[in-house]
Design an enzyme around this catalytic site. Structure first.
Site, PDB file in Angstrom:
ATOM      1  N   ASP A 128       0.797  -1.235   0.000  1.00  0.00           N
ATOM      2  CA  ASP A 128       0.000   0.000   0.000  1.00  0.00           C
ATOM      3  C   ASP A 128       0.827   1.282   0.000  1.00  0.00           C
ATOM      4  O   ASP A 128       0.289   2.377  -0.178  1.00  0.00           O
ATOM      5  CB  ASP A 128      -0.982  -0.001   1.184  1.00  0.00           C
ATOM      6  CG  ASP A 128      -0.309  -0.327   2.524  1.00  0.00           C
ATOM      7  OD1 ASP A 128       0.791   0.173   2.763  1.00  0.00           O
ATOM      8  OD2 ASP A 128      -0.905  -1.084   3.313  1.00  0.00           O
ATOM      9  N   HIS A 143       6.958  -7.351  -1.608  1.00  0.00           N
ATOM     10  CA  HIS A 143       5.871  -7.784  -2.494  1.00  0.00           C
ATOM     11  C   HIS A 143       5.457  -6.703  -3.488  1.00  0.00           C
ATOM     12  O   HIS A 143       4.383  -6.795  -4.080  1.00  0.00           O
ATOM     13  CB  HIS A 143       4.658  -8.228  -1.660  1.00  0.00           C
ATOM     14  CG  HIS A 143       4.924  -9.475  -0.861  1.00  0.00           C
ATOM     15  ND1 HIS A 143       4.086  -9.959   0.107  1.00  0.00           N
ATOM     16  CD2 HIS A 143       5.969 -10.345  -0.899  1.00  0.00           C
ATOM     17  CE1 HIS A 143       4.582 -11.073   0.635  1.00  0.00           C
ATOM     18  NE2 HIS A 143       5.734 -11.314   0.049  1.00  0.00           N
ATOM     19  N   GLY A 211       2.699  -7.300  12.979  1.00  0.00           N
ATOM     20  CA  GLY A 211       1.474  -7.422  12.178  1.00  0.00           C
ATOM     21  C   GLY A 211       1.579  -8.419  11.048  1.00  0.00           C
ATOM     22  O   GLY A 211       0.953  -8.244  10.003  1.00  0.00           O
TER      23      GLY A 211
END
Ligand code: APR
Length: 270
Positions: A128, A143, A211
């Site tokens: 993001d 990624h 996370g």
């Protein structure tokens, strides 16, 4: 900030639902000393860090219109060859979600942490771009990034192209389709990013896993690389993961609450 007798630093926080109404966080004094003495901190983040911003995880994003597709039908080179428009539209939809939300306090706390350490490597599995938006520099993106596109054939990142109305658009260099610059099922991670992540894990003295469920390789092995090379590993996650029993410190809670408290405890602002 208060120091209590049991070896914890108590940081007051605003009680809220995501923190289950707690109004303090206890940070072990040993952990604070470890952070202050650290020369190189490496951090691995996963989907949980963006969860509080409202970014759905890859699987959660397969809702509504997209629920009928398998992940491999939306995120693989074969899927793109079969139906480039479907795959492009799915990423355009995800990009749209990310454009409508913002980095959270956890992203900003990591950018702040970097300012207190002589060497800091932030490695993310998230696509993001929120770490950069929150001010982090030199982020190692394992990624890729939803906001970048590259040529399907040549894999060159493309910044500008002619909008001729075709979806997906065409590469201005070779005329093949453009695709999102993210790692799909069946694809290798960008070698330079992976190497940078392994190198950081091998030389850091403190490694954070934040996370991430620690189930997706090769990122899942990075904390173990760090441990094997003598680093202390710290996990921040509201739930237990396979890594939890192995770490030096496991801080249970949402990263958007725990990280700012940790930074405040280690490097109190005046
Ligand atoms: N703060 C910290 N951690 C959280 C929070 C939060 N607020 N909310 C959830 N988590 C934790 C969950 O407990 C879980 O352990 O975040 C983790 C998310 O796990 P995954 O969804 O498996 O995400 P991740 O580990 O990043 O997955 C790796 O897999 O789906 C693919 O490519 C995708 O990059 C992703 C990769």
């Amino acid at each position: 900030m208060d120091a209590d007798k049991a070896g914890f630093c108590v940081i007051r926080i605003r009680p809220c639902l995501k923190n289950r109404g707690r109004n303090v966080i206890q940070i072990p004094i040993d952990l604070i000393q470890l952070l202050r003495a650290a020369k190189h901190i490496a951090v691995l983040t996963g989907a949980g860090v963006s969860a509080e911003s409202g970014v759905p995880t890859f699987r959660d994003a397969q809702t509504g219109l997209w629920a009928k597709y398998r992940p491999e039908d939306l995120a693989s080179p074969d899927a793109f060859r079969r139906n480039p428009r479907l795959v492009w539209d799915w990423y355009a939809w995800r990009r749209d979600i990310v454009d409508r939300v913002k980095p959270n306090a956890g992203h900003y706390a990591l950018a702040e942490m970097a300012r207190h350490v002589s060497s800091f490597t932030l490695i993310t599995q998230n696509v993001d771009g929120f770490h950069q938006q929150a001010g982090s520099e030199n982020v190692v993106e394992l990624h890729g990034n939803l906001r970048r596109v590259k040529c399907f054939r040549e894999e060159v990142v493309i910044d500008e192209w002619l909008d001729a109305g075709e979806v997906p658009p065409r590469c201005p260099r070779c005329g093949d389709h453009l695709r999102p610059d993210v790692v799909w099922f069946g694809e290798r991670l960008p070698p330079a990013a992976l190497q940078a992540a392994i190198d950081a894990a091998a030389v850091c003295d403190v490694f954070f896993s934040i996370g991430t469920s620690g189930l997706v390789e090769p990122a899942a092995s990075l904390p173990r690389v760090a441990m094997e090379h003598g680093a202390k590993v710290i996990e921040i996650n509201p739930t237990i993961t396979p890594l939890t029993p192995l770490v030096s410190f496991a801080l249970s809670g949402p990263s958007g609450v725990v990280l700012p408290a940790l930074v405040q405890a280690a490097w109190p602002s005046r």
